[in-house]
Design a protein around this motif. Structure first.
Motif, PDB file in Angstrom:
ATOM      1  N   PRO A   1      16.144  42.607  46.054  1.00 61.12           N
ATOM      2  CA  PRO A   1      16.413  41.274  46.606  1.00 61.12           C
ATOM      3  C   PRO A   1      17.445  40.487  45.810  1.00 61.12           C
ATOM      4  O   PRO A   1      18.133  39.639  46.369  1.00 61.12           O
ATOM      5  N   ARG A   2      17.595  40.758  44.502  1.00 63.03           N
ATOM      6  CA  ARG A   2      18.569  39.989  43.716  1.00 63.03           C
ATOM      7  C   ARG A   2      20.003  40.320  44.128  1.00 63.03           C
ATOM      8  O   ARG A   2      20.927  39.563  43.836  1.00 63.03           O
ATOM      9  N   ARG A   3      20.201  41.451  44.793  1.00 64.07           N
ATOM     10  CA  ARG A   3      21.548  41.819  45.220  1.00 64.07           C
ATOM     11  C   ARG A   3      21.942  41.168  46.545  1.00 64.07           C
ATOM     12  O   ARG A   3      23.112  41.233  46.932  1.00 64.07           O
ATOM     13  N   LEU A   4      20.980  40.557  47.229  1.00 61.53           N
ATOM     14  CA  LEU A   4      21.287  39.952  48.534  1.00 61.53           C
ATOM     15  C   LEU A   4      22.393  38.911  48.416  1.00 61.53           C
ATOM     16  O   LEU A   4      23.238  38.797  49.298  1.00 61.53           O
ATOM     17  N   ALA A   5      22.369  38.136  47.344  1.00 62.57           N
ATOM     18  CA  ALA A   5      23.349  37.056  47.195  1.00 62.57           C
ATOM     19  C   ALA A   5      24.776  37.576  47.093  1.00 62.57           C
ATOM     20  O   ALA A   5      25.730  36.829  47.332  1.00 62.57           O
ATOM     21  N   TYR A   6      24.926  38.844  46.761  1.00 58.96           N
ATOM     22  CA  TYR A   6      26.260  39.400  46.571  1.00 58.96           C
ATOM     23  C   TYR A   6      26.746  40.208  47.771  1.00 58.96           C
ATOM     24  O   TYR A   6      27.842  40.755  47.745  1.00 58.96           O
ATOM     25  N   ARG A   7      25.949  40.269  48.828  1.00 61.31           N
ATOM     26  CA  ARG A   7      26.404  40.958  50.025  1.00 61.31           C
ATOM     27  C   ARG A   7      27.465  40.126  50.733  1.00 61.31           C
ATOM     28  O   ARG A   7      27.486  38.899  50.643  1.00 61.31           O
ATOM     29  N   LYS A   8      28.340  40.798  51.441  1.00 63.01           N
ATOM     30  CA  LYS A   8      29.434  40.099  52.135  1.00 63.01           C
ATOM     31  C   LYS A   8      28.892  39.146  53.189  1.00 63.01           C
ATOM     32  O   LYS A   8      27.963  39.473  53.934  1.00 63.01           O
ATOM     33  N   LYS A   9      29.476  37.956  53.263  1.00 58.93           N
ATOM     34  CA  LYS A   9      29.156  36.983  54.293  1.00 58.93           C
ATOM     35  C   LYS A   9      30.413  36.742  55.109  1.00 58.93           C
ATOM     36  O   LYS A   9      31.506  36.618  54.548  1.00 58.93           O
ATOM     37  N   THR A  10      30.262  36.657  56.418  1.00 58.36           N
ATOM     38  CA  THR A  10      31.433  36.592  57.288  1.00 58.36           C
ATOM     39  C   THR A  10      31.676  35.212  57.875  1.00 58.36           C
ATOM     40  O   THR A  10      32.559  35.037  58.701  1.00 58.36           O
ATOM     41  N   GLY A  11      30.897  34.230  57.470  1.00 57.63           N
ATOM     42  CA  GLY A  11      31.082  32.871  57.969  1.00 57.63           C
ATOM     43  C   GLY A  11      31.064  31.878  56.828  1.00 57.63           C
ATOM     44  O   GLY A  11      31.057  32.243  55.655  1.00 57.63           O
ATOM     45  N   ARG A  12      31.016  30.590  57.178  1.00 60.15           N
ATOM     46  CA  ARG A  12      31.099  29.541  56.164  1.00 60.15           C
ATOM     47  C   ARG A  12      29.773  28.813  55.971  1.00 60.15           C
ATOM     48  O   ARG A  12      29.722  27.830  55.223  1.00 60.15           O
ATOM     49  N   HIS A  13      28.709  29.228  56.644  1.00 65.40           N
ATOM     50  CA  HIS A  13      27.411  28.552  56.511  1.00 65.40           C
ATOM     51  C   HIS A  13      26.765  28.976  55.203  1.00 65.40           C
ATOM     52  O   HIS A  13      26.355  30.128  55.047  1.00 65.40           O
ATOM     53  N   ARG A  14      26.664  28.059  54.261  1.00 64.11           N
ATOM     54  CA  ARG A  14      26.124  28.387  52.951  1.00 64.11           C
ATOM     55  C   ARG A  14      24.946  27.493  52.558  1.00 64.11           C
ATOM     56  O   ARG A  14      24.049  27.915  51.866  1.00 64.11           O
ATOM     57  N   ARG A  15      25.002  26.240  52.958  1.00 68.48           N
ATOM     58  CA  ARG A  15      24.004  25.275  52.493  1.00 68.48           C
ATOM     59  C   ARG A  15      23.354  24.582  53.687  1.00 68.48           C
ATOM     60  O   ARG A  15      23.806  24.701  54.823  1.00 68.48           O
TER      61      ARG A  15
END
Length: 395
Positions: free
Chosen positions: A101-115
């Motif tokens: 689960p700690r690696r989830l934050a480093y997976r590629k994200k394809t949009g701008r929704h972060r917060r």
């Protein structure tokens, strides 16, 4: 935090828990009205849960993370959350090992929704589905993966939100909650009572407190009070001997800190709406709360919830997980001692409707909820459609 997978299960986790596809399945809307089988006084005092009046209850989905011969699930999620997963997160999940689960934050994200709430709900849903997949792939319960089952059952407190504390049947409800063995009971400070003033609040709540006997008593302001109204209510809450008062004001606001500074001996609870990491840490370490509340479905997932629960304990605070994602909250509580998590929330009128998503609903008995020992956070949800609403696969 890396999953504490037993040695016997490590080989099993390695291949099956790698995500090959992400799917969303549409679920039936949450039923309108009250669930069947409620005790008569509870049904009489209830105004009825929101049900399909809320958009996220009308259009609901189950998220499936497909491994090799096994899938992980999280349900229900609303349409907006499902769309964020499809747009921002799904492509980056392909090839991810759900046991990390700690690696989830480093997976590629394809949009701008972060917060913000919807983005955090989407991230939480994905993280919880990863725990579900890793658990099913290893044939080990989620609580065991979190570090081990500390207790076989967890006390629940009865949330009477959706009930009218001024209703003639409300004292009967308070007495029934105590007799049913719940850890305690929480009642809403409705807007009409707040506007009517402290005397009206005392008039409504004193009979409930008396009917509850020695049972623990809490109130939830739902963020509805103005600062002056909350200040005037403090002496009433002291007289009621409340275990905590939840969100009399929006947590972290200027008024909230003024209320804390008043020091009237009323423990203040918050945390379920602190969805972003920085907000969570500010509340916990800035002397902003006395009682911590976390929702694994809103706060970033189980690993994050365990982290803030441990931090709260280090700071001398107990955690009472919010009930929106009961299976995840129960897995978390099962891995913690009673000093860290004394009880979790059971919503009297809403939780039975939430549980209808699953083929085997969580059952409460004697105010206790059994910690799941089978793989997965819950049973696989019952699906509405014969084909997925959408699917993202690898190249």
């Amino acid at each position: 935090m890396t999953l504490a997978v037993p040695a016997s299960a490590q080989t099993a986790v390695a291949a099956p828990s790698v995500i090959r596809a992400v799917r969303a399945w549409q679920l039936l809307p949450q039923p309108a009205g009250l669930p069947p089988g409620l005790p008569e006084p509870v049904a009489a005092a209830a105004s009825g849960p929101a049900g399909p009046a809320w958009a996220e209850h009308r259009t609901r989905f189950a998220i499936e993370l497909v491994g090799d011969g096994v899938s992980g699930w999280q349900a229900p999620v609303g349409q907006t959350v499902a769309q964020i997963i499809a747009d921002d997160l799904a492509a980056g999940l392909i090839g991810h090992g759900a046991a990390a689960p700690r690696r989830l934050a480093y997976r590629k994200k394809t949009g701008r929704h972060r917060r913000g709430p919807h983005a955090r709900q989407a991230a939480s849903a994905v993280e919880l589905a990863c725990w579900d997949l890793a658990s099913r792939a290893s044939a080990v319960s989620v609580t065991a993966l979190l570090g081990g089952i500390i207790r076989p059952a967890v006390p629940a407190y009865a949330s009477a939100l959706g009930l009218d504390p001024a209703h003639a049947a409300a004292p009967e409800v308070a007495a029934w909650i105590t007799e049913a063995g719940f850890w305690g009971q929480k009642w809403p400070l409705t807007k009409p009572l707040i506007l009517a003033g402290p005397k009206a609040v005392a008039k409504a709540f004193d009979p409930l407190r008396e009917a509850a006997g020695g049972g623990r008593f809490m109130v939830d302001g739902l963020g509805r009070c103005r600062l002056d109204e909350a200040m005037r209510l403090l002496p009433v809450l002291v007289d009621l001997g409340v275990v905590f008062a939840e969100e009399l004001l929006p947590p972290g606001s200027f008024g909230w800190h003024r209320l804390r500074a008043a020091g009237a001996g009323v423990p203040l609870a918050a945390g379920e709406h602190a969805v972003d990491e920085a907000e969570q840490i500010r509340l916990l370490t800035g002397e902003g709360v006395d009682v911590w509340q976390v929702d694994p479905g809103w706060s970033g997932g189980l690993a994050r919830s365990l982290h803030t629960t441990e931090l709260a304990a280090d700071l001398g605070m107990a955690t009472f997980p919010h009930g929106d994602r009961l299976p995840a909250a129960l897995a978390l509580a099962g891995a913690c001692c009673r000093d860290k998590i004394p009880a979790i929330e059971w919503h009297l009128t809403l939780e039975p409707l939430r549980q209808q998503v699953f083929s085997a609903p969580v059952q409460i008995e004697g105010g206790q909820l059994p910690v799941r020992t089978n793989p997965g956070l819950a049973e696989v949800p019952a699906l509405l459609e014969t084909a997925a609403a959408w699917e993202v696969t690898g190249p």
